[in-house]
Design a protein around this motif. Structure first.
Motif, PDB file in Angstrom:
ATOM      1  N   GLU A 335       0.843  -1.204   0.000  1.00 39.94           N
ATOM      2  CA  GLU A 335       0.000   0.000   0.000  1.00 39.94           C
ATOM      3  C   GLU A 335       0.874   1.249   0.000  1.00 39.94           C
ATOM      4  O   GLU A 335       1.852   1.342   0.738  1.00 39.94           O
ATOM      5  CB  GLU A 335      -0.909   0.015   1.217  1.00 39.94           C
ATOM      6  CG  GLU A 335      -1.835   1.238   1.263  1.00 39.94           C
ATOM      7  CD  GLU A 335      -2.786   1.207   2.446  1.00 39.94           C
ATOM      8  OE1 GLU A 335      -3.714   2.027   2.479  1.00 39.94           O
ATOM      9  OE2 GLU A 335      -2.578   0.362   3.350  1.00 39.94           O
ATOM     10  N   GLU A 344      -2.059   9.601  -9.654  1.00 39.36           N
ATOM     11  CA  GLU A 344      -2.194   8.435 -10.513  1.00 39.36           C
ATOM     12  C   GLU A 344      -1.087   7.455 -10.152  1.00 39.36           C
ATOM     13  O   GLU A 344       0.030   7.867  -9.838  1.00 39.36           O
ATOM     14  CB  GLU A 344      -2.098   8.810 -11.989  1.00 39.36           C
ATOM     15  CG  GLU A 344      -3.277   9.630 -12.503  1.00 39.36           C
ATOM     16  CD  GLU A 344      -3.138   9.956 -13.985  1.00 39.36           C
ATOM     17  OE1 GLU A 344      -2.028   9.731 -14.538  1.00 39.36           O
ATOM     18  OE2 GLU A 344      -4.114  10.428 -14.581  1.00 39.36           O
ATOM     19  N   GLN A 346       1.021   3.709 -11.128  1.00 41.81           N
ATOM     20  CA  GLN A 346       1.340   2.672 -12.110  1.00 41.81           C
ATOM     21  C   GLN A 346       2.371   1.733 -11.503  1.00 41.81           C
ATOM     22  O   GLN A 346       3.414   2.171 -11.017  1.00 41.81           O
ATOM     23  CB  GLN A 346       1.883   3.266 -13.406  1.00 41.81           C
ATOM     24  CG  GLN A 346       2.139   2.242 -14.489  1.00 41.81           C
ATOM     25  CD  GLN A 346       0.871   1.497 -14.906  1.00 41.81           C
ATOM     26  OE1 GLN A 346      -0.024   2.099 -15.487  1.00 41.81           O
ATOM     27  NE2 GLN A 346       0.802   0.215 -14.586  1.00 41.81           N
ATOM     28  N   TRP A 347       2.046   0.422 -11.552  1.00 41.43           N
ATOM     29  CA  TRP A 347       2.900  -0.594 -10.954  1.00 41.43           C
ATOM     30  C   TRP A 347       3.652  -1.339 -12.057  1.00 41.43           C
ATOM     31  O   TRP A 347       3.130  -1.566 -13.155  1.00 41.43           O
ATOM     32  CB  TRP A 347       2.078  -1.578 -10.125  1.00 41.43           C
ATOM     33  CG  TRP A 347       1.375  -0.934  -8.954  1.00 41.43           C
ATOM     34  CD1 TRP A 347       0.240  -0.191  -8.995  1.00 41.43           C
ATOM     35  CD2 TRP A 347       1.782  -0.980  -7.586  1.00 41.43           C
ATOM     36  NE1 TRP A 347      -0.097   0.247  -7.741  1.00 41.43           N
ATOM     37  CE2 TRP A 347       0.831  -0.228  -6.848  1.00 41.43           C
ATOM     38  CE3 TRP A 347       2.845  -1.574  -6.915  1.00 41.43           C
ATOM     39  CZ2 TRP A 347       0.916  -0.075  -5.471  1.00 41.43           C
ATOM     40  CZ3 TRP A 347       2.936  -1.425  -5.528  1.00 41.43           C
ATOM     41  CH2 TRP A 347       1.986  -0.679  -4.822  1.00 41.43           C
ATOM     42  N   THR A 358      -3.394   0.171 -11.235  1.00 40.81           N
ATOM     43  CA  THR A 358      -3.396   1.636 -11.232  1.00 40.81           C
ATOM     44  C   THR A 358      -3.981   2.221  -9.940  1.00 40.81           C
ATOM     45  O   THR A 358      -4.373   3.377  -9.910  1.00 40.81           O
ATOM     46  CB  THR A 358      -4.192   2.164 -12.434  1.00 40.81           C
ATOM     47  OG1 THR A 358      -5.535   1.637 -12.382  1.00 40.81           O
ATOM     48  CG2 THR A 358      -3.540   1.763 -13.748  1.00 40.81           C
ATOM     49  N   GLU A 359      -4.043   1.407  -8.899  1.00 38.74           N
ATOM     50  CA  GLU A 359      -4.539   1.893  -7.611  1.00 38.74           C
ATOM     51  C   GLU A 359      -3.364   2.079  -6.660  1.00 38.74           C
ATOM     52  O   GLU A 359      -2.221   1.767  -6.989  1.00 38.74           O
ATOM     53  CB  GLU A 359      -5.558   0.903  -7.029  1.00 38.74           C
ATOM     54  CG  GLU A 359      -6.763   0.647  -7.916  1.00 38.74           C
ATOM     55  CD  GLU A 359      -7.600   1.893  -8.137  1.00 38.74           C
ATOM     56  OE1 GLU A 359      -7.652   2.734  -7.212  1.00 38.74           O
ATOM     57  OE2 GLU A 359      -8.183   2.032  -9.226  1.00 38.74           O
ATOM     58  N   ASN A 360      -3.653   2.576  -5.459  1.00 42.78           N
ATOM     59  CA  ASN A 360      -2.578   2.789  -4.486  1.00 42.78           C
ATOM     60  C   ASN A 360      -2.238   1.523  -3.716  1.00 42.78           C
ATOM     61  O   ASN A 360      -1.334   1.532  -2.877  1.00 42.78           O
ATOM     62  CB  ASN A 360      -2.942   3.917  -3.522  1.00 42.78           C
ATOM     63  CG  ASN A 360      -4.045   3.515  -2.562  1.00 42.78           C
ATOM     64  OD1 ASN A 360      -5.069   2.994  -2.991  1.00 42.78           O
ATOM     65  ND2 ASN A 360      -3.850   3.759  -1.279  1.00 42.78           N
ATOM     66  N   THR A 361      -2.961   0.411  -3.984  1.00 42.01           N
ATOM     67  CA  THR A 361      -2.659  -0.872  -3.343  1.00 42.01           C
ATOM     68  C   THR A 361      -2.433  -1.922  -4.418  1.00 42.01           C
ATOM     69  O   THR A 361      -2.949  -1.821  -5.542  1.00 42.01           O
ATOM     70  CB  THR A 361      -3.799  -1.313  -2.419  1.00 42.01           C
ATOM     71  OG1 THR A 361      -5.004  -1.476  -3.192  1.00 42.01           O
ATOM     72  CG2 THR A 361      -4.026  -0.298  -1.301  1.00 42.01           C
ATOM     73  N   PHE A 362      -1.665  -2.974  -4.042  1.00 43.53           N
ATOM     74  CA  PHE A 362      -1.395  -4.054  -4.989  1.00 43.53           C
ATOM     75  C   PHE A 362      -1.076  -5.320  -4.219  1.00 43.53           C
ATOM     76  O   PHE A 362      -0.335  -5.287  -3.226  1.00 43.53           O
ATOM     77  CB  PHE A 362      -0.215  -3.687  -5.898  1.00 43.53           C
ATOM     78  CG  PHE A 362       0.113  -4.734  -6.919  1.00 43.53           C
ATOM     79  CD1 PHE A 362      -0.726  -4.936  -8.007  1.00 43.53           C
ATOM     80  CD2 PHE A 362       1.243  -5.525  -6.785  1.00 43.53           C
ATOM     81  CE1 PHE A 362      -0.436  -5.908  -8.945  1.00 43.53           C
ATOM     82  CE2 PHE A 362       1.543  -6.490  -7.722  1.00 43.53           C
ATOM     83  CZ  PHE A 362       0.705  -6.686  -8.803  1.00 43.53           C
TER      84      PHE A 362
END
Length: 486
Positions: A335, A344, A346-347, A358-362
């Motif tokens: 996070e 914005e 990008q991972w 493209t979210e703040n969590t992965f």
């Protein structure tokens, strides 16, 4: 000689005189005063073409070899040593009126020039034109004074010297590079008004105000002028200004902003009231927000300046370490928290974009090198990135059959420690002793974790050799050597 012969000779002489006189009269022309059609000539590198018209009579008196010339007087209107600024080709101009063009010499500089026209065959000269201002603006661009610092201070009873910056460069075409130029200094009296103060390359200011200087091109207007500097009178404890080179607020993605204050003998900068170590110059670079202030020694007094600086950057954090381990099939929850406006995300995995991430969590499930980039999309376009790695956990007790006699603790992850069979490691209560070549014990344990050597081993001219003794609970013993290589 008889009378008839004398009469004939006299008649011949008179005819020759009349013919010669007729030819002389035919060979004379009159050139009218030139009509310049302009009140001033303000030339520069991009514009230097002017026209002059004149009449002459009679047209038939011109020889086929005739050339018309335009002569320019000196700055006082004298033709004692005129400058020829144009000469027509032979026989080019044959009809009256005529119009010719000319260019000003680069050293033209004055208010009372005149022009006149001359012909070569026959020779004739017009009277001079009315006087006009003429300048070749050899430097016609803005330039800097006071190193572009917009404020200056002097102690009460003193003065401050404003100077034109020199040498010039690509960003500042200093007019001091052109020795023939002169300058006029002005003090601002209103939004669009100012008064003349003095001539010269510098100005000693002892009256508070805003000042600037222009290259003196007389009645011609030009773009050869300086920035404006506000000069104030200071007493100990008074306040002056700080200028941020990138403005305020500023965007830190363009690099640090440079804070600059008025000239003084010495300086000390502060951030939020705390002295900044080593910040003792007239300028200070920063990417931070906060209240910056500076103390300035002006000699017989001190002054200070302050600015509340606002950086449009942002701060972010991530909840994982740089290196993380998970078991195969497990998930690492990642996070990012950020203060960026309309961020914005990008991972990436191994420098390849992860589709849809493209979210703040992965949720990371694969081993590899990860990156997340945060972009602020409102206001200042700034970005920040975090890098982290996920790797498979290292098994401290891999299955080996033999006791090794050589290791290379060089940090490459291969054969860095002494790995022995599992029947001798932690949990078996086996005693492991390692000694150097002098008999000094380096390790003695009944809970060996396959982690020797834990500390760096120094190398001399040869590879160090250690000796081990392994004793099991049933008193079976294994002995041997361990050679250390790089």
């Amino acid at each position: 000689m008889n009378k008839t012969t004398i009469v004939k000779n006299l008649f011949f002489v008179m005819c020759f005189f009349v013919l010669t006189l007729n030819q002389d009269i035919k060979a004379q022309i009159v050139i009218g005063a030139p009509n310049i059609g302009f009140g001033q000539a303000c030339a520069n590198e991009s514009f230097n073409t002017y026209y002059v018209s004149f009449v002459f009579s009679p047209e038939a008196a011109l020889s086929s070899s005739n050339q018309f010339s335009i002569e320019l007087s000196d700055a006082d209107g004298s033709f004692a040593s005129p400058t020829v600024v144009y000469t027509s080709a032979a026989g080019l101009v044959t009809t009256s009126p005529a119009t010719l063009s000319f260019a000003l010499p680069t050293d033209t500089f004055g208010e009372n020039y005149r022009l006149r026209i001359k012909s070569s065959a026959p020779v004739a000269t017009s009277s001079g034109s009315p006087t006009f201002a003429a300048y070749y603006k050899i430097q016609d661009s803005p330039f800097s004074i006071n190193n572009l610092i917009s404020t200056a201070s002097y102690c009460a009873g003193g003065s401050y010297l404003l100077t034109i910056d020199n040498p010039g460069n690509d960003m500042n075409d200093s007019p001091l590079n052109y020795p023939n130029l002169t300058f006029k200094w002005y003090r601002v009296t209103g939004p669009t008004t100012f008064v003349f103060v003095a001539d010269g390359e510098s100005l000693s200011v002892s009256t508070p105000g805003t000042y600037f200087v222009e290259t003196d091109y007389g009645t011609c207007t030009s773009d050869s002028y300086s920035n404006r500097v506000t000069v104030s009178e200071s007493t100990s404890g008074s306040t002056t200004d700080i200028v941020s080179s990138l403005g305020n607020p500023f965007c830190p993605d363009g690099g640090p902003t440079t804070l600059t204050t008025t000239s003084g003998n010495s300086y000390q900068w502060f951030l939020n009231g705390e002295a900044i170590p080593g910040a003792i110059n007239q300028s200070f670079e920063t990417t931070l927000s906060g209240t910056f202030s500076v103390s300035i020694d002006l000699g017989s007094c001190t002054t200070s300046a302050s600015i509340v600086l606002d950086s449009e950057g942002f701060t972010s954090s991530i909840n994982v370490d740089e290196v993380n381990t998970i078991e195969l099939g497990d998930t690492l929850y990642v996070e990012v928290t950020t203060s960026a406006q309309n961020p914005e995300f990008q991972w990436f995995l191994n420098d390849v974009i992860i589709p849809g991430a493209t979210e703040n969590t992965f949720d990371a499930t694969e081993f590899g090198n990860y990156k997340v980039v945060i972009n602020q999309t409102t206001g200042c376009n700034v970005s920040e990135e975090f890098l982290f790695e996920i790797e498979e956990p290292i098994n401290p007790f891999p299955s080996v059959e033999d006791i090794p006699n050589l290791i290379s603790p060089n940090g490459d992850g291969i054969n860095d420690t002494w790995i022995i069979p599992n029947i001798y490691v932690s949990g078996t209560n086996t005693e492991v002793i390692i000694m150097d070549s002098y008999g000094k014990v380096s390790l003695k344990t009944t809970n060996y974790l396959n982690n020797w050597p834990e500390n760096e081993i120094k190398f001399n001219s040869v590879n160090p050799v250690f000796y081990y003794v392994i004793t099991t609970t049933d008193n079976k013993t294994k002995k041997g050597s361990i050679t250390i290589v790089k």
